[in-house]
Every structure is written in C-alpha cells, then in structure tokens.
Design a protein around this motif. Sequence first.
Motif, PDB file in Angstrom:
ATOM      1  N   SER A 120       0.773  -1.009  -0.017  1.00 39.36           N
ATOM      2  CA  SER A 120       0.030   0.018  -0.098  1.00 39.36           C
ATOM      3  C   SER A 120       0.783   1.187   0.067  1.00 39.36           C
ATOM      4  O   SER A 120       1.665   1.435   0.909  1.00 39.36           O
ATOM      5  N   ALA A 121       0.883   2.141  -1.045  1.00 38.16           N
ATOM      6  CA  ALA A 121       1.362   3.308  -1.119  1.00 38.16           C
ATOM      7  C   ALA A 121       0.603   4.475  -0.986  1.00 38.16           C
ATOM      8  O   ALA A 121      -0.460   4.716  -1.786  1.00 38.16           O
ATOM      9  N   TYR A 122       0.735   5.506  -0.224  1.00 38.15           N
ATOM     10  CA  TYR A 122      -0.196   6.558   0.152  1.00 38.15           C
ATOM     11  C   TYR A 122       0.431   7.806  -0.546  1.00 38.15           C
ATOM     12  O   TYR A 122       1.665   8.091  -0.729  1.00 38.15           O
ATOM     13  N   SER A 123      -0.408   8.747  -0.876  1.00 38.68           N
ATOM     14  CA  SER A 123       0.066  10.094  -1.593  1.00 38.68           C
ATOM     15  C   SER A 123      -1.142  10.997  -1.368  1.00 38.68           C
ATOM     16  O   SER A 123      -2.415  10.884  -1.018  1.00 38.68           O
ATOM     17  N   GLY A 124      -0.812  12.138  -1.601  1.00 38.75           N
ATOM     18  CA  GLY A 124      -1.733  13.461  -1.366  1.00 38.75           C
ATOM     19  C   GLY A 124      -2.028  13.724   0.180  1.00 38.75           C
ATOM     20  O   GLY A 124      -1.187  13.256   0.904  1.00 38.75           O
ATOM     21  N   SER A 125      -2.813  14.685   0.266  1.00 41.68           N
ATOM     22  CA  SER A 125      -3.061  15.219   1.459  1.00 41.68           C
ATOM     23  C   SER A 125      -4.703  15.677   1.728  1.00 41.68           C
ATOM     24  O   SER A 125      -5.185  15.846   0.665  1.00 41.68           O
ATOM     25  N   GLY A 126      -5.048  15.576   2.873  1.00 45.20           N
ATOM     26  CA  GLY A 126      -6.360  15.995   3.199  1.00 45.20           C
ATOM     27  C   GLY A 126      -7.209  14.997   2.757  1.00 45.20           C
ATOM     28  O   GLY A 126      -7.500  14.060   2.472  1.00 45.20           O
ATOM     29  N   GLU A 127      -8.451  15.647   2.070  1.00 44.45           N
ATOM     30  CA  GLU A 127      -9.446  15.039   1.442  1.00 44.45           C
ATOM     31  C   GLU A 127      -9.320  14.301  -0.006  1.00 44.45           C
ATOM     32  O   GLU A 127      -9.980  13.435  -0.475  1.00 44.45           O
ATOM     33  N   ALA A 128      -8.171  14.822  -0.369  1.00 44.51           N
ATOM     34  CA  ALA A 128      -7.459  14.282  -1.789  1.00 44.51           C
ATOM     35  C   ALA A 128      -6.427  13.247  -1.501  1.00 44.51           C
ATOM     36  O   ALA A 128      -6.183  12.568  -2.604  1.00 44.51           O
ATOM     37  N   ARG A 129      -6.450  12.951  -0.307  1.00 44.52           N
ATOM     38  CA  ARG A 129      -5.330  11.710   0.037  1.00 44.52           C
ATOM     39  C   ARG A 129      -5.861  10.542  -0.540  1.00 44.52           C
ATOM     40  O   ARG A 129      -7.186  10.175  -0.417  1.00 44.52           O
ATOM     41  N   THR A 130      -4.961   9.689  -1.332  1.00 43.00           N
ATOM     42  CA  THR A 130      -5.374   8.160  -1.655  1.00 43.00           C
ATOM     43  C   THR A 130      -4.366   7.309  -1.402  1.00 43.00           C
ATOM     44  O   THR A 130      -3.094   7.469  -1.277  1.00 43.00           O
ATOM     45  N   VAL A 131      -4.606   5.912  -1.559  1.00 45.92           N
ATOM     46  CA  VAL A 131      -3.805   4.885  -1.586  1.00 45.92           C
ATOM     47  C   VAL A 131      -4.087   3.954  -2.464  1.00 45.92           C
ATOM     48  O   VAL A 131      -4.929   3.578  -2.997  1.00 45.92           O
ATOM     49  N   GLU A 132      -2.659   3.374  -3.025  1.00 48.53           N
ATOM     50  CA  GLU A 132      -2.921   2.471  -4.129  1.00 48.53           C
ATOM     51  C   GLU A 132      -2.322   1.080  -3.430  1.00 48.53           C
ATOM     52  O   GLU A 132      -1.301   1.036  -2.988  1.00 48.53           O
ATOM     53  N   ILE A 133      -3.239  -0.055  -3.699  1.00 50.11           N
ATOM     54  CA  ILE A 133      -3.193  -0.915  -3.255  1.00 50.11           C
ATOM     55  C   ILE A 133      -2.745  -2.047  -4.213  1.00 50.11           C
ATOM     56  O   ILE A 133      -3.491  -2.372  -5.123  1.00 50.11           O
ATOM     57  N   THR A 134      -1.661  -2.834  -3.926  1.00 52.34           N
ATOM     58  CA  THR A 134      -1.206  -4.027  -4.861  1.00 52.34           C
ATOM     59  C   THR A 134      -1.249  -5.230  -4.208  1.00 52.34           C
ATOM     60  O   THR A 134      -0.486  -5.267  -3.262  1.00 52.34           O
ATOM     61  N   GLU A 135      -1.983  -6.321  -4.943  1.00 52.40           N
ATOM     62  CA  GLU A 135      -1.717  -7.843  -4.086  1.00 52.40           C
ATOM     63  C   GLU A 135      -1.059  -8.590  -4.909  1.00 52.40           C
ATOM     64  O   GLU A 135      -0.993  -8.535  -5.872  1.00 52.40           O
ATOM     65  N   PHE A 136      -0.600  -9.748  -4.263  1.00 55.88           N
ATOM     66  CA  PHE A 136       0.356 -10.531  -4.845  1.00 55.88           C
ATOM     67  C   PHE A 136       0.166 -12.085  -4.668  1.00 55.88           C
ATOM     68  O   PHE A 136      -0.602 -12.138  -3.458  1.00 55.88           O
TER      69      PHE A 136
END
Length: 408
Positions: free
Chosen positions: A316-332
């Motif tokens: 899981s890699a997080y980016s952005g801040s506040g309400e625009a904050r997102t996380v990209e999750i990759t499963e293996f």
Amino acid sequence: MTLPHRAARQRPAAPAGAGGAASRMAAAALAAGLWLLAPGAVQAAVLDCELNGRSVNPSDGGSTAGKTGLMRCRHRDTGELQREQQLQNGVFMGLVRFYEKGKLAREHIVNAAGNIHGPAREFAPNGRVVREAVYDDGQERGLVRSFYPGGQLRRATFYPALGTDRPFVEFTERGQLSGLRCGEAPMLAPAVDDAKLCGFVGGPSQVELFDARGILRSRLSYLAGKRVRSQSFYDNGKPSVQDEIAGNQRTERHFSSEGVKRRETVWLLLERSAVKQREQEFSERGTLIRDQRWNSAGMPIGDDSYYLNGQPRAKSAYSGSGEARTVEITEFYDSGERAAKGRFKAAVRGRQVPIGTHQRFSEKGTLLAESIFDANGRITRERSWDENGELLSDDEVFEDGSRKAFVQ
C-alpha cells in the motif's frame, strides 16, 4: 477506668475539652499511610489507661481536660502495654507509640492540629526499624526508607516539598537491585548512589534488576536521570523487550521466549509526545510479515505485508493530503506475481472508497477482471476475460445495481 477497645491501632476518641484533636490525629495518621506496613491488628480487648499515676478515660474529655503527661494504656487481661500518647494541657499532642505483644511496633509525633509532624518509625518484632520517614504537617518529606526484618534496605523513596517527582530504589532481600526510578537530580543518597545509577556522572549508567529468586529481569541505562535503554528477560535468560532512545528516536523490540524478534516499533520523539514512524512484525521464524510506515505528522505512507516464503502479499502506497489523499494497493500471489491492484480515497477520517480502475490478474499475468469506480466509489463498468485473454463480459452498471452490455 476501663476503655472498650476494638483494635490495637485505634486511638482513643477525642476528649470533649480537646476540641476533637485526637480524632484529627487519627485521621491524619491514616491519610499519611503510616499504618500500611504495620503488623496486623489484635483481637478486641479492654484497655486500662493511666496518666501521671491516675486512671483516665480518653473518651471522657473530663478525665483528661487540662492535663499534661504521657498516657499509657494496657491490656486489662494481660497487662501488656498497648499504646502511649502525650497530652499537653488536655490536647493529644507530641509522642504516640503503639505496641504489639508488649513490643514497640511504631511511633511518631503529632502536632497541635493532629497531623504527623517530624520523624516516624515502624519496628519488626525483633526491634529492628522496618520503616522510617519524616513528616511535615501530615505530608511525607525527604527520604523515606523501609527495611526487611533482617535490616537490609528494601525501598527508598524521596518525597520533594514541591512537584510530583518521586524517585525510588528497591532491593530484594538478597540485597540485589529490583527497581529504580530516577529523578531530575540525585536525591536518594545516602541510601544509594543515584548520581551514578541514574547517569548524572560518568556518562550513561548500566543497571541490572533482579527478582526475589536472584534471576536477572532487566538491564537499564540512564543518562542525566532519563532512561535511554532498557532490556527485560524471560526466565530462560532470553530477551523479552528492548527499548532504547537515540537522539529524537525511540525503538522498541519484542521477542519470543526463543529469542526471535517478533515486533519492532520506532517513534519520533517530540517535545511532549511521540509519533509512530515504523512498525514491523515478524513470524515465529523471524521473517518479516508486515511493514508499516508513517510520516512525521503520523499519517500512513506505506503498509506492506509478506508471505512466509518472503514474497510480497500486499503493498500500500499513500499519496496526497487532506480529502485528496489516496492509497494504491497492490496484491500478489505467493509466487511474487501481481494478483490485483486498485486505488482508494484515504481521507484522515472515514472508510477507504474505491476510485478509478481496479484490476485482477491470473498468476500468469493475464488480466481477468476490471472494475471502474466513479469519484464517489460507485461502480460504473465491469469487464472479465478468460485465461486466454478472450473477453467474456463488458457491462455498464447503474445506480440501482442493474446492468446491460456496454455500448461504445
């Protein structure tokens, strides 16, 4: 004159002419906690009290009004001395002594207000002092010490006149150090050399703590009164927990009883708080199974998990801040091949909301399914393929969950 008596620790009731001083004296003694280490109370008894050779009844103010001297109370049946109390002009003030089976058990002094004031001591049946303290109008002050019946130091605590800083040291009956809390400056001498134990002189200290069986329980290191490192141990001598401070970073490690590290946590130390920066979890074999990371504000920036074979399970890699904050999750898959990926809204509060394109793959890397979400987390399109990459379905999804074949 006889006096009904319920317990050896109970003081006589206040004489009417004394303005309740004896009652205040008893309350102050209990509040000060002097009796917590005292011997057990004796069975109910009847006491005979005398003052200056004459019988008195402490519960009758008329018999003690205006009198000065040392009142003595004895067990009627055995004649054993139970207590001694000084009176000054009808007020219980001055020396107070209690006896157990004819031997002095504890003594202190009370002031005109009925509060313990000055030195106070408790004794073992062999006559040795088991506790000594100094009170200031009902409050313990300075160095308070307790001892084992054999005379060895058991505990020393320093009570300052101001503030709540109460450093202490404890010893086992074998004389080994078993507990330590340092103050802002050396305060425990002459009981112990806490200038050395607490690292006020000669650099960081090295302290070992033992239990009553003589087994090493922890190793500590202090610098200028602050603990900078600690290590506790299991019964088998293997490390249990390690905790150390280096600069503005604190690291805590937990181990299994076999000595395998199971968790390590790192904090950033701020002026009045600490922010978790990283936490790693390990399997019983010691292999990494999860790795979480946070920024200096305490916001997550990464969360990775692993299979026992060492291959990644999810990242899981997080980016952005506040309400625009997102996380990209990759499963293996446990082979290391990618199994799925997708993005989510990751605001500070609230659940993660799927957005954008989410995909799932076969272990060979073939795209098997794809879902598209709008900015509110509603699915709008779904597609699927077989293992050969042939399209199986392509649907448009509506708000009510119904769907139809997607038309370009």
